[in-house]
Scaffold this motif. Structure first.
Motif, PDB file in Angstrom:
ATOM      1  N   THR A  45       0.851  -1.184   0.000  1.00 48.13           N
ATOM      2  CA  THR A  45       0.000   0.000   0.000  1.00 48.13           C
ATOM      3  C   THR A  45       0.890   1.239   0.000  1.00 48.13           C
ATOM      4  O   THR A  45       2.117   1.147   0.055  1.00 48.13           O
ATOM      5  CB  THR A  45      -0.927   0.057   1.231  1.00 48.13           C
ATOM      6  OG1 THR A  45      -0.130   0.319   2.403  1.00 48.13           O
ATOM      7  CG2 THR A  45      -1.690  -1.246   1.399  1.00 48.13           C
ATOM      8  N   ILE A  46       0.282   2.382  -0.010  1.00 49.30           N
ATOM      9  CA  ILE A  46       1.006   3.650   0.026  1.00 49.30           C
ATOM     10  C   ILE A  46       1.627   3.895   1.395  1.00 49.30           C
ATOM     11  O   ILE A  46       2.537   4.728   1.537  1.00 49.30           O
ATOM     12  CB  ILE A  46       0.044   4.815  -0.339  1.00 49.30           C
ATOM     13  CG1 ILE A  46       0.822   6.084  -0.705  1.00 49.30           C
ATOM     14  CG2 ILE A  46      -0.940   5.079   0.789  1.00 49.30           C
ATOM     15  CD1 ILE A  46       1.536   6.008  -2.020  1.00 49.30           C
ATOM     16  N   GLU A  47       1.182   3.168   2.420  1.00 44.84           N
ATOM     17  CA  GLU A  47       1.648   3.404   3.785  1.00 44.84           C
ATOM     18  C   GLU A  47       3.060   2.872   4.012  1.00 44.84           C
ATOM     19  O   GLU A  47       3.472   1.891   3.405  1.00 44.84           O
ATOM     20  CB  GLU A  47       0.690   2.774   4.797  1.00 44.84           C
ATOM     21  CG  GLU A  47      -0.728   3.295   4.742  1.00 44.84           C
ATOM     22  CD  GLU A  47      -0.834   4.768   5.135  1.00 44.84           C
ATOM     23  OE1 GLU A  47       0.079   5.260   5.843  1.00 44.84           O
ATOM     24  OE2 GLU A  47      -1.808   5.419   4.732  1.00 44.84           O
TER      25      GLU A  47
ATOM     26  N   LEU B  97      11.354   6.472   3.996  1.00 41.48           N
ATOM     27  CA  LEU B  97      12.010   5.272   3.485  1.00 41.48           C
ATOM     28  C   LEU B  97      11.779   4.067   4.394  1.00 41.48           C
ATOM     29  O   LEU B  97      12.070   4.108   5.592  1.00 41.48           O
ATOM     30  CB  LEU B  97      13.511   5.510   3.334  1.00 41.48           C
ATOM     31  CG  LEU B  97      14.349   4.331   2.841  1.00 41.48           C
ATOM     32  CD1 LEU B  97      13.903   3.886   1.444  1.00 41.48           C
ATOM     33  CD2 LEU B  97      15.832   4.685   2.843  1.00 41.48           C
ATOM     34  N   GLU B  98      11.254   3.000   3.789  1.00 41.17           N
ATOM     35  CA  GLU B  98      11.026   1.725   4.486  1.00 41.17           C
ATOM     36  C   GLU B  98      11.758   0.616   3.735  1.00 41.17           C
ATOM     37  O   GLU B  98      11.780   0.598   2.498  1.00 41.17           O
ATOM     38  CB  GLU B  98       9.536   1.410   4.539  1.00 41.17           C
ATOM     39  CG  GLU B  98       9.221   0.034   5.121  1.00 41.17           C
ATOM     40  CD  GLU B  98       7.760  -0.359   4.934  1.00 41.17           C
ATOM     41  OE1 GLU B  98       7.374  -1.420   5.434  1.00 41.17           O
ATOM     42  OE2 GLU B  98       7.024   0.400   4.265  1.00 41.17           O
TER      43      GLU B  98
ATOM     44  N   GLY C 166      13.675  -9.083  -0.699  1.00 43.53           N
ATOM     45  CA  GLY C 166      14.029  -7.835  -0.040  1.00 43.53           C
ATOM     46  C   GLY C 166      13.430  -6.685  -0.834  1.00 43.53           C
ATOM     47  O   GLY C 166      13.303  -6.769  -2.049  1.00 43.53           O
ATOM     48  N   PHE C 167      13.050  -5.622  -0.161  1.00 41.75           N
ATOM     49  CA  PHE C 167      12.407  -4.513  -0.860  1.00 41.75           C
ATOM     50  C   PHE C 167      12.706  -3.195  -0.165  1.00 41.75           C
ATOM     51  O   PHE C 167      13.137  -3.150   0.994  1.00 41.75           O
ATOM     52  CB  PHE C 167      10.886  -4.722  -0.931  1.00 41.75           C
ATOM     53  CG  PHE C 167      10.171  -4.444   0.368  1.00 41.75           C
ATOM     54  CD1 PHE C 167       9.673  -3.179   0.654  1.00 41.75           C
ATOM     55  CD2 PHE C 167      10.005  -5.447   1.318  1.00 41.75           C
ATOM     56  CE1 PHE C 167       9.021  -2.908   1.849  1.00 41.75           C
ATOM     57  CE2 PHE C 167       9.354  -5.197   2.509  1.00 41.75           C
ATOM     58  CZ  PHE C 167       8.867  -3.919   2.781  1.00 41.75           C
ATOM     59  N   PHE C 168      12.472  -2.115  -0.894  1.00 37.57           N
ATOM     60  CA  PHE C 168      12.427  -0.790  -0.279  1.00 37.57           C
ATOM     61  C   PHE C 168      11.222  -0.052  -0.852  1.00 37.57           C
ATOM     62  O   PHE C 168      10.784  -0.315  -1.973  1.00 37.57           O
ATOM     63  CB  PHE C 168      13.729   0.001  -0.521  1.00 37.57           C
ATOM     64  CG  PHE C 168      13.851   0.607  -1.893  1.00 37.57           C
ATOM     65  CD1 PHE C 168      13.291   1.848  -2.189  1.00 37.57           C
ATOM     66  CD2 PHE C 168      14.525  -0.072  -2.899  1.00 37.57           C
ATOM     67  CE1 PHE C 168      13.396   2.396  -3.448  1.00 37.57           C
ATOM     68  CE2 PHE C 168      14.642   0.477  -4.168  1.00 37.57           C
ATOM     69  CZ  PHE C 168      14.078   1.722  -4.442  1.00 37.57           C
ATOM     70  N   LYS C 169      10.704   0.875  -0.062  1.00 38.01           N
ATOM     71  CA  LYS C 169       9.575   1.705  -0.495  1.00 38.01           C
ATOM     72  C   LYS C 169       9.851   3.130  -0.047  1.00 38.01           C
ATOM     73  O   LYS C 169      10.168   3.371   1.117  1.00 38.01           O
ATOM     74  CB  LYS C 169       8.264   1.182   0.099  1.00 38.01           C
ATOM     75  CG  LYS C 169       7.039   1.957  -0.342  1.00 38.01           C
ATOM     76  CD  LYS C 169       5.742   1.195  -0.058  1.00 38.01           C
ATOM     77  CE  LYS C 169       5.584   0.758   1.366  1.00 38.01           C
ATOM     78  NZ  LYS C 169       4.285   0.139   1.651  1.00 38.01           N
ATOM     79  N   TYR C 170       9.723   4.063  -0.989  1.00 38.66           N
ATOM     80  CA  TYR C 170      10.056   5.456  -0.701  1.00 38.66           C
ATOM     81  C   TYR C 170       8.888   6.366  -1.038  1.00 38.66           C
ATOM     82  O   TYR C 170       8.326   6.294  -2.139  1.00 38.66           O
ATOM     83  CB  TYR C 170      11.285   5.886  -1.506  1.00 38.66           C
ATOM     84  CG  TYR C 170      11.730   7.303  -1.210  1.00 38.66           C
ATOM     85  CD1 TYR C 170      12.414   7.600  -0.043  1.00 38.66           C
ATOM     86  CD2 TYR C 170      11.432   8.335  -2.103  1.00 38.66           C
ATOM     87  CE1 TYR C 170      12.810   8.896   0.240  1.00 38.66           C
ATOM     88  CE2 TYR C 170      11.825   9.642  -1.826  1.00 38.66           C
ATOM     89  CZ  TYR C 170      12.517   9.905  -0.658  1.00 38.66           C
ATOM     90  OH  TYR C 170      12.903  11.196  -0.374  1.00 38.66           O
ATOM     91  N   ARG C 171       8.540   7.228  -0.109  1.00 37.06           N
ATOM     92  CA  ARG C 171       7.468   8.190  -0.317  1.00 37.06           C
ATOM     93  C   ARG C 171       7.994   9.368  -1.131  1.00 37.06           C
ATOM     94  O   ARG C 171       8.913  10.076  -0.709  1.00 37.06           O
ATOM     95  CB  ARG C 171       6.947   8.711   1.012  1.00 37.06           C
ATOM     96  CG  ARG C 171       6.032   7.750   1.737  1.00 37.06           C
ATOM     97  CD  ARG C 171       5.686   8.304   3.100  1.00 37.06           C
ATOM     98  NE  ARG C 171       4.604   7.566   3.728  1.00 37.06           N
ATOM     99  CZ  ARG C 171       4.297   7.660   5.018  1.00 37.06           C
ATOM    100  NH1 ARG C 171       4.982   8.464   5.797  1.00 37.06           N
ATOM    101  NH2 ARG C 171       3.294   6.958   5.522  1.00 37.06           N
TER     102      ARG C 171
ATOM    103  N   ILE D  83       2.164   9.586  -3.597  1.00 37.85           N
ATOM    104  CA  ILE D  83       2.908   8.774  -4.557  1.00 37.85           C
ATOM    105  C   ILE D  83       4.111   8.145  -3.869  1.00 37.85           C
ATOM    106  O   ILE D  83       4.854   8.826  -3.160  1.00 37.85           O
ATOM    107  CB  ILE D  83       3.384   9.603  -5.770  1.00 37.85           C
ATOM    108  CG1 ILE D  83       2.200  10.247  -6.483  1.00 37.85           C
ATOM    109  CG2 ILE D  83       4.170   8.730  -6.741  1.00 37.85           C
ATOM    110  CD1 ILE D  83       2.601  11.144  -7.639  1.00 37.85           C
ATOM    111  N   SER D  84       4.283   6.849  -4.068  1.00 34.84           N
ATOM    112  CA  SER D  84       5.446   6.130  -3.541  1.00 34.84           C
ATOM    113  C   SER D  84       6.054   5.260  -4.628  1.00 34.84           C
ATOM    114  O   SER D  84       5.373   4.856  -5.576  1.00 34.84           O
ATOM    115  CB  SER D  84       5.054   5.250  -2.347  1.00 34.84           C
ATOM    116  OG  SER D  84       4.757   6.024  -1.212  1.00 34.84           O
ATOM    117  N   LEU D  85       7.323   4.961  -4.462  1.00 35.51           N
ATOM    118  CA  LEU D  85       8.048   4.063  -5.356  1.00 35.51           C
ATOM    119  C   LEU D  85       8.479   2.842  -4.559  1.00 35.51           C
ATOM    120  O   LEU D  85       9.046   2.978  -3.473  1.00 35.51           O
ATOM    121  CB  LEU D  85       9.270   4.761  -5.949  1.00 35.51           C
ATOM    122  CG  LEU D  85      10.188   3.909  -6.844  1.00 35.51           C
ATOM    123  CD1 LEU D  85       9.458   3.522  -8.129  1.00 35.51           C
ATOM    124  CD2 LEU D  85      11.469   4.667  -7.168  1.00 35.51           C
ATOM    125  N   ALA D  86       8.201   1.645  -5.091  1.00 37.18           N
ATOM    126  CA  ALA D  86       8.583   0.404  -4.412  1.00 37.18           C
ATOM    127  C   ALA D  86       9.338  -0.492  -5.384  1.00 37.18           C
ATOM    128  O   ALA D  86       8.993  -0.584  -6.566  1.00 37.18           O
ATOM    129  CB  ALA D  86       7.349  -0.325  -3.881  1.00 37.18           C
TER     130      ALA D  86
END
Length: 315
Positions: free
Chosen positions: A69-71, A116-117, A131-136, A151-154
């Motif tokens: 999700t966007i969260e 950043l997650e 493994g992943f990263f997600k950035y707002r 908007i986020s990028l994963a």
């Protein structure tokens, strides 16, 4: 006699003057008194324009059902996630309608910053590590910064550790890897309804035949509908723009239940895999003939860095 008349005239003058002041002063004072309520409203509007109000809780978890999700996980917060899917319902009573079988993923997600997650996980399906990263990139807000969407990028990388079957061609170590990139666009329309779109590309280093492309594209859509203070109806669907032969679109529907320090998700899905490379392009179950799985996700968060040690969050 003249002195008495003079004193009387003086008293009469001061009485008239005093009566005039008492009578006229309130009218002038009230006429010039500002409207305090109006002034406060104007100040509140001015303050609202100078302040940025960031929209929160677009979704209740960092995962909708299978997908992102966007969260994000908050800064300094560790999120332990257990994702569990039983077998297909249409396997019948012999397999207790799928409950005798199970596929699961154990994951750890961590918020490095408010934007950043990062996360890692291990799935029983194909014995995959991910493994992943997600950035707002942008956050929905009103006020000084008026942004209608978030908007986020994963990006996710997956390594399949399942032993290879015998083939007529050599399989390299790099052939075990697949990758996905997603742009997540979301909007919270009100306290009851949120929607997101997820354009996705999945890349496989190796594909079954030359007729299948290494890059596969899909479009995901997900929603949250609030039913009560702690229960939300959720759903997601990933349409395969380019398909991997023999597979179908992933479709899931479920409920988010907030219970204290964690979110408990119950759902039905036709997907077996849990990471993006698996459930988006390798779903085989069909809802029409009972090819669905009952599952649940459990999320439990822990504070690794205490909030008092964190810098103030900024836009």
């Amino acid at each position: 006699m003249e002195t008495y008349q003079h004193k009387t005239s003086a008293k009469l003058f001061w009485c008239i003057a005093l009566i005039s002041i008492v009578y006229l002063f309130p009218h002038n004072a009230f006429a010039q008194t500002p409207d305090l309520f109006k002034m406060q409203d104007e100040q509140d509007k001015k303050d609202a324009k100078e302040k940025t109000d960031i929209t929160t809780s677009i979704f209740k978890s960092t995962r909708l059902i299978n997908g992102q999700t966007i969260e994000n996980t908050g800064r300094g917060i560790l999120d332990l996630r257990i994702s569990h899917r039983f077998g297909f319902v249409n396997t019948g009573s012999y397999n207790f309608f799928g409950l005798d079988q199970a596929t699961m993923r154990l994951g750890l997600d961590y918020g490095i910053t408010d934007r950043l997650e990062v996360g890692i996980g291990r799935s029983t399906f194909n014995k995959e590590f991910d493994g992943f990263f997600k950035y707002r990139i942008l956050r929905q807000s009103t006020g000084k910064v008026n942004m209608p969407i978030s908007i986020s990028l994963a990006a996710t990388g997956v390594w399949r550790s399942l032993k290879d079957t015998v083939t007529t061609f050599p399989i390299n170590y790099s052939d075990h890897f697949s990758f996905s990139g997603q742009l997540i666009l979301a909007r919270k329309f009100n306290d009851y309804f949120s929607l997101q779109l997820v354009p996705t590309m999945v890349h496989y280093n190796i594909v079954p035949t030359k007729a299948v492309k290494n890059d596969l594209y899909s479009m995901g859509i997900g929603f949250r509908q609030r039913l009560s203070k702690r229960v939300n109806l959720t759903g997601e669907y990933y349409y395969q723009v380019t398909q991997l032969g023999g597979y179908t679109n992933s479709a899931s529907v479920g409920f988010d239940i907030e219970t204290g320090g964690h979110v408990f998700q119950l759902f039905f899905t036709n997907s077996t895999g849990i990471n993006e490379s698996s459930f988006i392009t390798q779903t085989q179950g069909l809802w029409g003939n009972g090819g669905i799985r009952f599952g649940f996700n459990i999320s439990r968060v822990f504070s690794v860095v205490k909030p008092k040690n964190l810098a103030k969050t900024t836009y």
